[in-house]
Design an enzyme around this catalytic site. Structure first.
Site, short mmCIF file in Angstrom:
data_model
loop_
_atom_site.label_atom_id
_atom_site.label_comp_id
_atom_site.label_asym_id
_atom_site.label_seq_id
_atom_site.Cartn_x
_atom_site.Cartn_y
_atom_site.Cartn_z
N GLU A 99 -1.21 22.45 -11.94
CA GLU A 99 -1.04 21.15 -12.62
C GLU A 99 -2.37 20.45 -12.85
O GLU A 99 -2.67 20.02 -13.96
CB GLU A 99 -0.13 20.23 -11.79
CG GLU A 99 1.34 20.55 -11.92
CD GLU A 99 2.19 19.52 -11.18
OE1 GLU A 99 3.38 19.40 -11.54
OE2 GLU A 99 1.68 18.85 -10.28
N GLU A 118 0.83 -13.92 10.58
CA GLU A 118 1.06 -15.27 10.07
C GLU A 118 -0.24 -15.96 9.68
O GLU A 118 -0.30 -16.67 8.68
CB GLU A 118 1.79 -16.09 11.15
CG GLU A 118 2.51 -17.30 10.62
CD GLU A 118 3.44 -17.89 11.68
OE1 GLU A 118 4.64 -18.05 11.40
OE2 GLU A 118 2.96 -18.18 12.80
#
Length: 580
Positions: A74, A315
């Site tokens: 490929e 956070e």
């Protein structure tokens, strides 16, 4: 006479294996891929088949002295070289050193004719030459579908597939063949490759709730024990990393050594020594109760002991945490500069739960910390259900306990109630659970801390007031007032009131003491006067006695003298009368 019959133990030869060098994959396969046999890696487009096969070649050439041939149907060699350069793989250098050979074979479907004489002799010659030119031990064919893309005759296709796999076995090379996933339940397009391969690895790339996760599963492995579960794997700038842990047996070693929390008063509540080494700690509470501050103190104390620490933040950014901790007297920047503390901050939505787990596993394995902090784990619920978060944390805790790493989690509770989605899903897993909650009294909000549980050690059952100042964190001794435990200004007011009462009591007692002293002095003066009067009376009486004695003595002497005088007069009278 009894004869002891010794049983002969049969030593079965172990299946020779070729280690892949891919983090975690060798653990799942119990040593690597079957040596000298073909392995099929199948999956959908974009799941990492080419990268995994190429890593197998590169690690073999660089770490295990096994040159390899990569035959692509490929991508061209230049494209492959460019694609993996970002991972640190220098294929050009490896080709120059004859450790790897890249060969691109262009196949056009229109040029393939379906005839009974179709075969792979040309491929065998070309592949055989490439193997012999560098004495290759490993071979990759990527991808197999392109080789047979134009064939619809299943008889020819199956015959050539079997011949290809047998040719690779006869050549004695460890082969990896990539294949695209077929329709429905079929693993491959042709549906035959998985049967003739000795090992089949299925790669999967799923997207759930807009979050992608890659997983790996070993479908079969002839002649070897292998992991049968699905394992998440991560593709990053260092290649592929597989998390080989889904569940561990509860056979881990434990330590009796203690690690300080960094807060002396909290250590006192834990028997004066802190947490067990290798244990898991949960700090939960409502917003603003100081959970991150407690975690930062724990990390800071570990670095002060010259132990490495990793802080996973979901956070706040690292700079934000470092800046905020300066307000309570903690300097985390100096530990970062000494590479004793590392921050890894990301939103939970960056990965799926299992990808977060893989990333943590890889970082911890590489940095080898003694302490790990996750702040907060409740944010992970945004990318998974409660059960999924719990399963992820079980695997993480098992891994950290296996590595003897002490971990602290922070979790958010809502409305001052232990939330089922946060604490209760994790609290049963951890060894120690500290709860920080709000105490609202007299129009004021204060913080209270208590230990919900701490396995294997004596711990306090008291609620302590938790205070945060510019000098750091501390726990105030329990203060009981008439209405129970008092905190904040109510505690200070009660103290002031008690101090005022004490001062008044001291003043009253002092006045009474002075009055008693005065009365004592008056009484002593009266006693002294009475004593003097008594002595005077006694002296008068003694004088009388003495006068009487003196009178008696004088009277006695006088009588004696008078008697003597009288006797002398009589004698003189008698003498004068005789002469007459």
């Amino acid at each position: 006479m009894t004869k002891t019959i010794k049983k002969t133990q049969l030593h079965h030869p172990a299946l020779p294996k070729a280690p892949t060098g891919i983090i975690g994959l060798d653990e799942i396969t119990d040593g690597g891929l079957p040596k000298g046999r073909p392995t099929l890696i199948c999956g959908q487009a974009g799941c990492g088949k080419t990268l995994m096969s190429l890593e197998f070649l590169v690690h073999g050439a660089m770490e295990f002295n096994e040159p390899g041939v990569f035959m692509a149907f490929e991508e061209k060699a230049s494209e492959l070289t460019m694609n993996v350069a970002s991972l640190g793989f220098d294929l050009e250098r490896l080709q120059t050193e004859k450790k790897i050979k890249l060969d691109y074979v262009h196949i056009d479907r229109s040029e393939i004719e379906e005839t009974g004489e179709y075969n792979l002799e040309g491929l065998f010659i070309r592949l055989g030459y490439a193997i012999d030119s560098i004495k290759a031990k490993r071979v990759v064919l990527d991808t197999l579908e392109n080789l047979f893309s134009g064939l619809t005759n299943q008889t020819i296709l199956r015959a050539e597939l079997r011949r290809l796999f047998q040719w690779l076995k006869d050549k004695g090379v460890t082969a990896v063949i990539t294949g695209e996933k077929g329709d429905g339940q079929a693993l491959t397009r042709q549906g035959l490759e998985e049967y003739v391969s000795d090992c089949v690895i299925l790669l999967d790339h799923r997207v759930i709730n807009q979050i992608s996760t890659r997983r790996l599963r070993i479908i079969k492995y002839r002649g070897s024990v292998h992991g049968t579960n699905e394992y998440p794997f991560l593709i990053d700038d260092e290649g592929i990393s597989v998390l080989p842990i889904t569940s561990l047996k509860l056979e881990k070693d434990v330590s009796s050594k203690r690690k300080s929390s960094g807060i002396p008063a909290l250590d006192d509540m834990l028997g004066g020594k802190g947490f067990f080494k290798g244990s898991s700690i949960l700090v939960s509470g409502t917003a603003g109760t100081g959970k991150t501050s407690i975690a930062a103190y724990f990390a800071n104390e570990a670095c002060n002991r010259k132990e490495r620490c990793i802080y996973f933040a979901f956070e706040e950014s690292p700079r934000q945490i470092i800046r905020n901790m300066h307000s309570i007297g903690v300097d985390l920047q100096k530990h970062v500069e000494k590479d004793m503390l590392r921050f890894f901050a990301s939103r939970p939505t960056l990965y799926g739960l299992e990808m977060h787990l893989v990333a943590m596993y890889k970082i911890i394995k590489k940095f080898k910390p003694s302490v790990v902090v996750l702040d907060p784990i409740t944010n992970l619920i945004t990318v998974g259900s409660v059960s999924e978060v719990k399963a992820m944390l079980i695997r993480l805790i098992d891994f950290l306990q296996e590595e003897q790493v002490t971990v602290m989690f922070t979790a958010l509770t809502l409305n001052n109630i232990v939330n089922e989605q946060t604490d209760e899903g994790v609290s049963s897993l951890v060894d120690a659970w500290i709860l920080v909650r709000d105490i609202e009294f007299n129009g004021e909000r204060n913080r209270g801390m208590y230990i919900m549980k701490s396995r294997g050690m004596k711990h306090s059952n008291q609620v302590r007031e938790f205070i945060i100042t510019d000098k750091g964190l501390d726990l105030v001794e329990v203060y009981l007032g008439p209405d129970g435990v008092l905190t904040g200004s109510a505690r200070e007011a009660q103290k002031l009131q008690e101090q005022t009462g004490q001062v008044l009591r001291d003043f009253a007692v002092g006045s009474r003491d002075r009055e008693i002293v005065r009365k004592r002095k008056v009484l002593e003066a009266k006693i002294s006067n009475l004593q003097m009067e008594f002595e005077s009376a006694e002296d008068e009486l003694n004088k009388i006695y003495q006068q009487e004695e003196l009178v008696k003595h004088i009277s006695s002497n006088t009588r004696r003298e008078i008697t003597n005088i009288r006797k002398g007069s009589v004698e003189e009278s008698g003498t004068k009368g005789g002469k007459k």
